[in-house]
Design an enzyme around this catalytic site. Sequence first.
Site, short mmCIF file in Angstrom:
data_model
loop_
_atom_site.label_atom_id
_atom_site.label_comp_id
_atom_site.label_asym_id
_atom_site.label_seq_id
_atom_site.Cartn_x
_atom_site.Cartn_y
_atom_site.Cartn_z
N SER A 189 124.20 -20.10 -2.46
CA SER A 189 125.24 -19.70 -1.24
C SER A 189 126.76 -19.97 -1.74
O SER A 189 127.62 -19.44 -0.83
CB SER A 189 125.13 -21.08 -0.34
OG SER A 189 125.73 -22.26 -0.70
N LYS A 199 130.43 -26.88 -0.85
CA LYS A 199 130.98 -25.72 0.07
C LYS A 199 132.41 -25.80 0.24
O LYS A 199 133.26 -26.72 -0.20
CB LYS A 199 130.45 -26.33 1.58
CG LYS A 199 128.71 -25.90 1.74
CD LYS A 199 128.70 -24.52 1.74
CE LYS A 199 126.81 -24.09 1.87
NZ LYS A 199 126.11 -24.89 0.45
#
Length: 237
Positions: A158, A196
Site C-alpha cells: 500500500s 501510513k
Amino acid sequence: MLTKKQLDLLEFIHKRVQRDGVPPSFDEMKDALDLRSKSGIHRLITALEERGFIRRLAHRARAIEIVKLPESMGGVPSAPTKGFTPRVIDGPHPSPTQPANILPEEVILHAREIPVMGKIAAGVPIEAISHVDHHVAVPGQMISTGGNHYALEVKGDSMIEAGINDGDVVIIREGRTADNGDIVVALVEDQEATLKRFHHNGRSIALEAANPAYETRVYPEDKVKVQGKLVGLIRTY
C-alpha cells in the site's frame, strides 16, 4: 509518481478541457479508460487530488480543475513535498578485487545496529509489534542524533508509490508526534500497527496509503497513537 491509469486519466481530462473548456463526465472517463464501473474513476480522481494534480470544486457539475501536470505532460517539476522521500546514501565502491557482498571497512565502522521489531503492515493493519526479532546494521547517515531508532520489515504494497515495497526494511525514529504528510508507524486502538502517511484534521486522524487500490482510513484522534516516523529504508536485491 503516478500510475499508468492515473496518468491516462489526467491526460484525458486535460485534453478534453483544452478542447471543450469543461472536463469530461465520469461515464466518459470510465469508457475512455475501459473500466467496468465509475467507482474505479472515483478512486483515480481521489488519488490525483491527493497528489495535487487536480482540484474538485464544490457545488458544480463536472467540477474538476487541473492544478498541475507531470513533467511527462509538459509540467514543471514539483518542489519536494514534506514527509519521507527515499534517498540513496553513497558510499565507497568495492574495488575490482573485493567481493561485492562485503562492505568496505569504513562503511562497517560507521554502521550502527538497531533492533528489528518484526513486521509492519503496509496495507490492512496487523497485530501490534512489541518484540525484538533480531538486529540490523544501518549506515550512520541514516540515523539522527538524540533519538531512539528501530527497524521493521514491510508486509504489503500500500506504500509502493512512496517508494516502499513489500519486503523492505524501514528505519523508524521513535516518537509520539508527527506533522501532516509524515509517514508514520501508527498504533490503531492499541491493537494494530500500520505504516501510513499521517494527516490530523480536527478531532480525526487519516491514515493514507500511497496506492490507489487502498482506501484512506479515518479514525477518531484518540484511537490512533504515533509510534515513530520513517527516516530511512533498506532494500535487499
